[in-house]
Enzyme design. Structure first.
Site, mmCIF file in Angstrom:
data_model
loop_
_atom_site.group_PDB
_atom_site.id
_atom_site.type_symbol
_atom_site.label_atom_id
_atom_site.label_comp_id
_atom_site.label_asym_id
_atom_site.label_seq_id
_atom_site.Cartn_x
_atom_site.Cartn_y
_atom_site.Cartn_z
ATOM 1 N N LEU A 219 0.837 -1.209 0.000
ATOM 2 C CA LEU A 219 0.000 0.000 0.000
ATOM 3 C C LEU A 219 0.865 1.250 0.000
ATOM 4 O O LEU A 219 1.938 1.277 0.604
ATOM 5 C CB LEU A 219 -0.863 0.044 1.268
ATOM 6 C CG LEU A 219 -2.006 -0.932 1.413
ATOM 7 C CD1 LEU A 219 -2.638 -0.780 2.789
ATOM 8 C CD2 LEU A 219 -3.045 -0.706 0.329
ATOM 9 N N LYS B 206 -4.369 -1.074 10.791
ATOM 10 C CA LYS B 206 -3.245 -1.680 10.071
ATOM 11 C C LYS B 206 -2.325 -2.322 11.104
ATOM 12 O O LYS B 206 -1.530 -1.664 11.758
ATOM 13 C CB LYS B 206 -2.499 -0.607 9.274
ATOM 14 C CG LYS B 206 -1.360 -1.144 8.445
ATOM 15 C CD LYS B 206 -0.802 -0.034 7.567
ATOM 16 C CE LYS B 206 0.398 -0.465 6.756
ATOM 17 N NZ LYS B 206 1.471 -1.051 7.531
ATOM 18 N N LYS C 160 -0.876 6.417 7.886
ATOM 19 C CA LYS C 160 0.130 6.019 8.874
ATOM 20 C C LYS C 160 0.046 6.884 10.128
ATOM 21 O O LYS C 160 -0.070 8.104 10.044
ATOM 22 C CB LYS C 160 1.537 6.162 8.272
ATOM 23 C CG LYS C 160 1.794 5.207 7.126
ATOM 24 C CD LYS C 160 2.122 3.824 7.606
ATOM 25 C CE LYS C 160 3.571 3.751 8.022
ATOM 26 N NZ LYS C 160 4.038 2.366 8.139
ATOM 27 N N CYS D 100 23.199 -11.344 41.514
ATOM 28 C CA CYS D 100 23.882 -11.027 42.756
ATOM 29 C C CYS D 100 23.385 -12.085 43.739
ATOM 30 O O CYS D 100 22.184 -12.182 43.979
ATOM 31 C CB CYS D 100 23.491 -9.633 43.245
ATOM 32 S SG CYS D 100 23.979 -9.375 44.957
ATOM 33 N N GLU E 184 -9.768 -0.240 8.320
ATOM 34 C CA GLU E 184 -9.323 -1.358 9.165
ATOM 35 C C GLU E 184 -8.020 -0.977 9.844
ATOM 36 O O GLU E 184 -7.151 -0.392 9.213
ATOM 37 C CB GLU E 184 -9.059 -2.597 8.291
ATOM 38 C CG GLU E 184 -10.259 -3.042 7.487
ATOM 39 C CD GLU E 184 -9.866 -3.902 6.278
ATOM 40 O OE1 GLU E 184 -8.760 -4.465 6.268
ATOM 41 O OE2 GLU E 184 -10.682 -3.991 5.344
ATOM 42 N N TYR F 58 -8.202 -10.304 6.307
ATOM 43 C CA TYR F 58 -8.832 -9.092 5.777
ATOM 44 C C TYR F 58 -8.970 -9.056 4.262
ATOM 45 O O TYR F 58 -9.452 -8.072 3.715
ATOM 46 C CB TYR F 58 -8.072 -7.843 6.250
ATOM 47 C CG TYR F 58 -6.585 -7.881 5.943
ATOM 48 C CD1 TYR F 58 -5.670 -8.212 6.933
ATOM 49 C CD2 TYR F 58 -6.111 -7.578 4.668
ATOM 50 C CE1 TYR F 58 -4.316 -8.256 6.668
ATOM 51 C CE2 TYR F 58 -4.757 -7.620 4.389
ATOM 52 C CZ TYR F 58 -3.865 -7.963 5.392
ATOM 53 O OH TYR F 58 -2.518 -8.014 5.121
ATOM 54 N N CYS G 22 22.127 -8.487 50.226
ATOM 55 C CA CYS G 22 22.257 -7.336 49.313
ATOM 56 C C CYS G 22 21.138 -6.319 49.580
ATOM 57 O O CYS G 22 19.953 -6.663 49.537
ATOM 58 C CB CYS G 22 22.193 -7.816 47.870
ATOM 59 S SG CYS G 22 22.096 -6.473 46.684
ATOM 60 N N CYS H 180 25.698 -3.922 46.349
ATOM 61 C CA CYS H 180 26.418 -4.430 47.520
ATOM 62 C C CYS H 180 27.883 -4.714 47.222
ATOM 63 O O CYS H 180 28.623 -5.135 48.107
ATOM 64 C CB CYS H 180 25.733 -5.681 48.060
ATOM 65 S SG CYS H 180 25.897 -7.092 46.962
ATOM 66 N N ASP I 156 0.528 -4.291 12.911
ATOM 67 C CA ASP I 156 1.949 -4.418 12.649
ATOM 68 C C ASP I 156 2.361 -5.862 12.907
ATOM 69 O O ASP I 156 2.849 -6.215 13.966
ATOM 70 C CB ASP I 156 2.711 -3.468 13.583
ATOM 71 C CG ASP I 156 4.140 -3.289 13.121
ATOM 72 O OD1 ASP I 156 4.459 -3.714 11.998
ATOM 73 O OD2 ASP I 156 4.936 -2.737 13.900
ATOM 74 N N CYS J 37 28.060 -6.519 42.054
ATOM 75 C CA CYS J 37 26.705 -5.985 42.194
ATOM 76 C C CYS J 37 26.785 -4.477 42.457
ATOM 77 O O CYS J 37 27.522 -4.050 43.352
ATOM 78 C CB CYS J 37 25.984 -6.686 43.340
ATOM 79 S SG CYS J 37 24.449 -5.875 43.810
HETATM 80 S S1 IVH Z 1 -4.553 -4.352 2.766
HETATM 81 C C1 IVH Z 1 -3.891 -4.461 -1.538
HETATM 82 N N1 IVH Z 1 -5.417 -4.472 5.222
HETATM 83 O O1 IVH Z 1 -0.046 -3.516 5.973
HETATM 84 C C2 IVH Z 1 -4.084 -4.783 -0.135
HETATM 85 N N2 IVH Z 1 -3.073 -4.540 4.847
HETATM 86 O O2 IVH Z 1 1.213 -2.496 2.820
HETATM 87 C C3 IVH Z 1 -2.906 -4.435 0.671
HETATM 88 N N3 IVH Z 1 -1.745 -4.794 6.880
HETATM 89 O O3 IVH Z 1 2.244 -5.409 4.925
HETATM 90 C C4 IVH Z 1 -3.008 -4.783 2.085
HETATM 91 N N4 IVH Z 1 -3.445 -4.872 8.282
HETATM 92 O O4 IVH Z 1 0.384 -6.897 5.669
HETATM 93 C C5 IVH Z 1 -4.345 -4.451 4.419
HETATM 94 N N5 IVH Z 1 -6.332 -4.635 7.340
HETATM 95 C C6 IVH Z 1 -5.261 -4.615 6.539
HETATM 96 C C7 IVH Z 1 -3.944 -4.718 7.040
HETATM 97 C C8 IVH Z 1 -2.875 -4.663 6.162
HETATM 98 C C9 IVH Z 1 -2.133 -4.913 8.160
HETATM 99 C C10 IVH Z 1 -0.339 -4.778 6.417
HETATM 100 C C11 IVH Z 1 -0.085 -5.678 5.254
HETATM 101 C C12 IVH Z 1 1.009 -4.965 4.489
HETATM 102 C C13 IVH Z 1 0.869 -3.563 4.912
HETATM 103 C C14 IVH Z 1 0.300 -2.738 3.787
#
Ligand code: IVH
Length: 693
Positions: free
Chosen positions: A81, A114, A337, A449, A112, A248, A454, A434, A116, A431
């Site tokens: 994305l 995102k 982001k 220790c 949704e 998703y 201590c 002590c 990590d 330590c």
């Molecule tokens: S959509 C074309 N939905 O975010 C669809 N990505 O570059 C592209 N990610 O590494 C992804 N949650 O793994 C989508 N609900 C979500 C997501 C999600 C996490 C991660 C995905 C990718 C990065 C997007």
């Protein structure tokens, strides 16, 4: 005779419980009962290996280690994305795509979190999970099927049939039902979905706590831990990590009727039994959506998992696809982001702290820096191996991250910006508190220790002893504890009870009233329960809940002291490590001395195993309770004390004799047993209601 239909309904039952626990987060049986069902299944399959199917719940773990991963060609590109930073960027994106297709002005949005985590691609043929892969380069990934099978949130077959509650085994054979599900025209005979594997903040903290208590290496962060677990060649290792996932995206489908919108697809995936994030939302209006997303940015810390942004998707799939792709980024979606949780700052010092058990932990002292609204001054450096492996030096610029509930941690040093005078760090040989030599146990990461006297350990010990979940001595804060230890007024926790007023008055900051208050609070703590005293003693592995369990079996400390390793191991929830720690603790002369002094001071709590003991008379007289789960306002210890104070009895396991199961959230344990025995299940409010009715 074991019939195949029994096997089928047993599998279905296990699937249901698995789904309730890992997808719906609403279990109705205890872990023990789940294990028994699984055990029964495995026993049948051992006798009839020819009946084993790849979607059987027994097939989740224990595949023999592989020596490498095979390659998997994805059925379509696993795209990425483009990013948007803030509302303006998001509006600009919308304007751009509006120019490309006028229908965009009518578009609606699915948003949704995102997550990590790590992308995975799952393949289902005729409803059976047949293969799972990593993203790889987006065209070809690696086959990690065995590892993915260990993730209980991944259905091994779809659709999962949802039922509120199963009738006992009187259930008609599910075979006919299975047939009808498979011939359901709505379900594709080949379905490939995409999701994100991750570890929640809570599971990560619990995992690290367990590692720490066992004296083992802690994990650096949830994402690395999840990544490492997925890349294990031995899936039995993967099975021990608390991985979960959300699905998703539908990557590919043959047959079936797939909804045309992203929102519809999320619902459809959920219907099939996939775990789908319930935090996702649908919006008709761009500005409303942006407003909501901005709100999310503010409260990102409250999400139970780490999200680095929000994915905004044009809901209409055909419209979205009509916009095309730039490089690997489809135009129909964008990643909004959140500001980074990683910042750079200077590592001004490395301090070494001594814990209650004597473990030395390095702590980073940082030039203060703001991360997501919080000023960060310190961060964890995990352990000395980490510092050495990453070659982190005092004076370095370092990358620090703070996310969710996880304590801020150092990710790495920026070696390009290293000052000339920076030297590799050497862990202390003595330590810091002590000055006694420190010890290292071969094969462990920790340095200890081992000096029983201590002062740093003593301070932590006392702090723990007086804390809210233990003896709850109000007014005895860390500063006073430090003073008491520095002035040698206390050499162990028992010495608190022989403190005299003149001792306190000699300390800085103490006046008449403050001294009286503290002495009163200390004296009042003599009446605390056995469970609290046990918690306070700080035996390795014996926290609030283990202490509460122990008091269901032992009337007082003498009884516990007389227990053998084997007796202790027989208690539910107590494994060999905790059992050994308890036995060892009582064997140490230093601890025996403490126990003697506590007794002399008048602390000798005994626990009521039967109503006749020192139980108070009250409204709950003659009633037996079992407590499970997390209660809204009371800790389990508090609930137990409350029940006992009113004449009730609390035991550890549900039986026919139990009158009430007091159940809180996540009452995985004990709840179904109560239901199956017809034991009444109540919540905290109802418990209180019993008193006033
Ligand atoms: S959509 C074309 N939905 O975010 C669809 N990505 O570059 C592209 N990610 O590494 C992804 N949650 O793994 C989508 N609900 C979500 C997501 C999600 C996490 C991660 C995905 C990718 C990065 C997007």
């Amino acid at each position: 005779m074991i019939s195949q239909s029994h096997l089928k309904s047993l599998r279905e039952e296990i699937r249901q419980h698995n789904y309730r626990y890992h997808v719906l987060d609403a279990p109705i049986i205890s872990d023990g009962e789940y294990d028994r069902l699984l055990h029964e299944l495995k026993a049948i399959e051992a006798e009839h290996p020819e009946w084993i199917t790849p979607d059987s719940p027994s097939q989740r773990a224990g595949a023999p280690p592989a020596d490498k991963f095979d390659k998997v060609q994805h059925p379509g590109p696993i795209l990425s994305l483009a990013n948007a930073f803030g509302a303006e960027d998001t509006r600009a994106w919308f304007e751009r795509i509006k120019k490309m297709n006028s229908r965009v002005s009518e578009a609606t949005f699915t948003v949704e979190p995102k997550l990590d985590g790590l992308t995975v691609v799952l393949h289902y043929r005729d409803g059976i999970f047949v293969q799972g892969a990593t993203r790889g380069d987006g065209e070809i990934g690696e086959d990690i099927t065995a590892n993915l099978k260990t993730i209980k949130a991944i259905p091994l077959r779809i659709p999962i049939e949802r039922r509120e509650k199963r009738e006992e085994s009187s259930q008609p054979s599910l075979f006919a039902q299975d047939q009808s599900l498979l011939s359901n025209p709505l379900i594709p005979n080949y379905l490939v979905v995409r999701g994100e594997v991750f570890i929640t903040h809570a599971d990560f903290s619990a995992l690290n706590k367990r590692q720490e208590e066992a004296g083992e290496k802690t994990y650096l962060n949830p994402r690395n831990t999840a990544a490492g677990a997925l890349r294990q060649l031995d899936s039995r290792v993967t099975a021990t990590r608390p991985l979960t996932l959300f699905i998703y995206q539908i990557v590919h489908a043959e047959g079936g009727e797939i909804p045309n919108s992203q929102w519809g697809r999320l619902e459809y995936l959920r219907e099939l039994g996939f775990p789908v994030n319930t935090d996702s939302r649908h919006f008709d209006d761009l500005e409303e959506m942006i407003h909501f997303v901005e709100g999310w940015e503010e409260t990102r810390d409250q999400l139970p998992y780490e999200a680095d942004g929000i994915v905004i998707k044009i809901d209409d799939r055909a419209l979205s696809e009509s916009l095309g792709i730039v490089g690997k980024d489809p135009r129909g979606a964008i990643a909004y982001k959140f500001p980074s949780l990683e910042v750079t700052t200077t590592l001004t010092d490395i301090q070494v702290e001594v814990g209650r058990t004597g473990v030395l932990t390095p702590k980073a002292v940082l030039e203060p820096v703001e991360i997501n609204g919080v000023i960060v001054r310190n961060a964890t450096l995990h352990n000395f191996d980490f510092i050495a492996e990453k070659d982190i030096r005092i004076g370095d610029r370092v990358l620090v991250k703070r996310a969710g509930e996880v304590i801020p941690y150092i990710i790495a040093s920026i070696t390009e910006a290293r000052p000339k005078q920076a030297r590799p760090y050497t862990p202390p040989s003595a330590c810091p508190a002590c000055e006694q030599p420190v010890e290292h146990i071969e094969g462990e990461v920790a340095w200890y220790c081992v000096n029983a006297a201590c002062p740093a350990q003593l301070i932590r010990n006392i702090q723990h002893f007086v804390s809210r979940t233990a003896m709850d001595i109000v007014g005895l804060g860390i500063k006073i504890v430090e003073q008491l230890v520095e002035e040698a007024l206390v050499g162990d926790v028992a010495d608190l009870y022989t403190l005299r007023k003149e001792d306190l008055l000699a300390l800085e900051g103490f006046k008449d009233k403050k001294a009286d208050n503290l002495l009163n609070a200390i004296s009042a703590s003599k009446d605390q329960t056995l469970a609290r005293l046990l918690t306070g003693l700080g035996i390795r592995g014996v926290g609030e809940s283990v202490a509460a369990d122990l008091t269901n079996y032992f009337t007082d400390l003498d009884a516990l002291r007389a227990a053998t390793q084997e007796e202790l191991e027989n208690i539910e929830g107590i494994g060999p490590n905790i059992a050994a720690a308890i036995v060892d603790w009582f064997l140490l002369p230093f601890n025996q001395q403490i126990l003697g002094k506590l007794r002399d001071a008048g602390l000798n709590p005994s626990n009521q195993l039967s109503v006749s003991n020192n139980q108070e008379a009250g409204v709950l007289d003659g009633l037996t309770f079992v407590i499970t789960g997390t209660l809204p306002s009371m800790s389990r210890t508090e609930a137990k004390e409350f029940i006992q104070a009113n004449g009730g009895k609390v035991t550890g396991s549900v039986s026919k004799k139990t009158n009430y199961l007091l159940a809180g959230e996540k009452a995985g344990s004990k709840l179904t047993k109560a239901e199956s025995l017809g034991v009444k299940v109540i919540g905290e409010d109802e418990l209180k209601g019993l008193l006033y009715s």
